[in-house]
Scaffold this active site. Sequence first.
Site, mmCIF file in Angstrom:
data_model
loop_
_atom_site.group_PDB
_atom_site.id
_atom_site.type_symbol
_atom_site.label_atom_id
_atom_site.label_comp_id
_atom_site.label_asym_id
_atom_site.label_seq_id
_atom_site.Cartn_x
_atom_site.Cartn_y
_atom_site.Cartn_z
ATOM 1 N N ASP A 45 0.893 -1.157 0.000
ATOM 2 C CA ASP A 45 0.000 0.000 0.000
ATOM 3 C C ASP A 45 0.931 1.205 0.000
ATOM 4 O OD1 ASP A 45 -1.550 2.171 0.594
ATOM 5 O OD2 ASP A 45 -2.692 1.193 2.190
ATOM 6 N N TYR A 97 -8.241 15.447 -6.629
ATOM 7 C CA TYR A 97 -7.289 14.772 -7.514
ATOM 8 C C TYR A 97 -6.317 15.777 -8.132
ATOM 9 C CZ TYR A 97 -5.606 12.004 -11.485
ATOM 10 O OH TYR A 97 -4.818 11.356 -12.396
ATOM 11 N N LYS A 151 -2.132 16.195 -7.993
ATOM 12 C CA LYS A 151 -1.259 16.115 -9.168
ATOM 13 C C LYS A 151 -0.452 17.408 -9.362
ATOM 14 C CE LYS A 151 -2.261 11.891 -10.039
ATOM 15 N NZ LYS A 151 -1.241 10.847 -9.898
HETATM 16 P P1 NAD Z 1 -5.802 2.502 -12.444
HETATM 17 O O1 NAD Z 1 -6.784 2.786 -11.365
HETATM 18 O O2 NAD Z 1 -6.304 1.844 -13.697
HETATM 19 O O3 NAD Z 1 -4.605 1.625 -11.847
HETATM 20 C C1 NAD Z 1 -3.971 2.031 -10.660
HETATM 21 C C2 NAD Z 1 -3.221 0.866 -10.044
HETATM 22 O O4 NAD Z 1 -2.678 1.345 -8.807
HETATM 23 C C3 NAD Z 1 -4.137 -0.327 -9.703
HETATM 24 O O5 NAD Z 1 -3.497 -1.524 -10.072
HETATM 25 C C4 NAD Z 1 -4.311 -0.231 -8.194
HETATM 26 O O6 NAD Z 1 -4.481 -1.493 -7.551
HETATM 27 C C5 NAD Z 1 -3.018 0.428 -7.780
HETATM 28 N N1 NAD Z 1 -3.148 1.144 -6.510
HETATM 29 C C6 NAD Z 1 -4.137 1.990 -6.141
HETATM 30 N N2 NAD Z 1 -3.956 2.410 -4.875
HETATM 31 C C7 NAD Z 1 -2.816 1.812 -4.441
HETATM 32 C C8 NAD Z 1 -2.112 1.839 -3.223
HETATM 33 N N3 NAD Z 1 -2.533 2.551 -2.182
HETATM 34 N N4 NAD Z 1 -0.982 1.118 -3.128
HETATM 35 C C9 NAD Z 1 -0.548 0.379 -4.176
HETATM 36 N N5 NAD Z 1 -1.176 0.294 -5.343
HETATM 37 C C10 NAD Z 1 -2.303 1.009 -5.478
HETATM 38 O O7 NAD Z 1 -5.070 3.880 -12.775
HETATM 39 P P2 NAD Z 1 -4.339 4.384 -14.101
HETATM 40 O O8 NAD Z 1 -5.348 5.057 -14.950
HETATM 41 O O9 NAD Z 1 -3.484 3.326 -14.682
HETATM 42 O O10 NAD Z 1 -3.442 5.552 -13.476
HETATM 43 C C11 NAD Z 1 -2.087 5.383 -13.108
HETATM 44 C C12 NAD Z 1 -1.514 6.731 -12.711
HETATM 45 O O11 NAD Z 1 -1.637 7.642 -13.802
HETATM 46 C C13 NAD Z 1 -2.254 7.372 -11.537
HETATM 47 O O12 NAD Z 1 -1.347 8.060 -10.704
HETATM 48 C C14 NAD Z 1 -3.198 8.342 -12.222
HETATM 49 O O13 NAD Z 1 -3.557 9.396 -11.390
HETATM 50 C C15 NAD Z 1 -2.355 8.789 -13.391
HETATM 51 N N6 NAD Z 1 -3.144 9.319 -14.506
HETATM 52 C C16 NAD Z 1 -4.096 8.560 -15.129
HETATM 53 C C17 NAD Z 1 -4.833 9.101 -16.179
HETATM 54 C C18 NAD Z 1 -5.903 8.325 -16.933
HETATM 55 O O14 NAD Z 1 -6.546 8.900 -17.801
HETATM 56 N N7 NAD Z 1 -6.113 7.055 -16.684
HETATM 57 C C19 NAD Z 1 -4.604 10.426 -16.568
HETATM 58 C C20 NAD Z 1 -3.639 11.166 -15.913
HETATM 59 C C21 NAD Z 1 -2.907 10.609 -14.867
#
Ligand code: NAD
Length: 266
Positions: free
Chosen positions: A63, A162, A166
Amino acid sequence: MVDANKKVAVVTGAGQGIGRAIALRLAKDGFAIGSLDFNTVTAKETVALIEAAGGKALAVSVDVSKREEVISAVDQVVAKFGRLDVMINNAGLGPTTPLEDITPEIYHKVFDVNVGGVYWGIQAALKHFKARKPAKTGDIVGKIINASSQAGQVGNPDLAVYGATKFAVRGITQTAARDLAKLGVTVNAYCPGIVRTPMMENIAKKVADENKQSLEWGLQQWAKTVTLGRISEPEDVAACVSYLAGPDSDYMTGQALIIDGGMVFN
Ligand code: NAD
């Protein structure tokens, strides 16, 4: 047997979405991978995908909001593969939070993961980077790469929590870049736009349900805001991170690269 010359990257949130795409891409680039995730099952699935393609990886449950867990997880990866070269603080939570719905619980939870996870990931990596002294000024011994977002560049509707995390990640990235340069460590961030991942699909489904439309319709509503006319695939972001993790970005630090198909122009 440990191959002492094989570089090692740790990716948090490697169980799905962008984190998994980064893990697979960096494995292809030649890194051994620490696949860290809250979800043990998906972290192991990522490892299986890497191994099936001939790479090396280790899954560790963590975590990222828990400092000791992150330090221990990174230590386990270093114990297995013998070194650490790149730390990618990718795990994050992305709830929509209209201003009046924000509670102390949601505020603490999202900051603990999105911001706390970056602090602890930096500390966990530093412990190992500090053991490797740069031979001369400018030599790079380690790289830290943090997940920000286009929502960390401009305010987005309904994303006051959020977006704040960021923006914070960009601030931490800039400070850490200044603080750690003397150790031969670069610190950069990536700012994705709208990426087709479970996180984004959850948000799109909510919008689609409200309008009695399909998930694909929900996702396509965002494509209209993207200059290149399509939403991002996780692999688009992984390609940007591959650059940040590799030697071609050695002369870059403190930056937040926008990889959003042209949503934000700076
Ligand atoms: P997602 O929710 O699809 O995957 C996130 C992963 O992180 C999951 O496998 C989850 O189990 C894990 N996770 C969550 N909380 C956790 C914790 N406390 N400890 C360990 N693991 C944990 O998210 P994503 O879309 O792949 O996003 C990944 C990163 O990119 C994030 O930081 C997100 O904010 C950023 N991001 C995503 C987008 C988008 O459009 N999807 C856009 C901009 C930024």
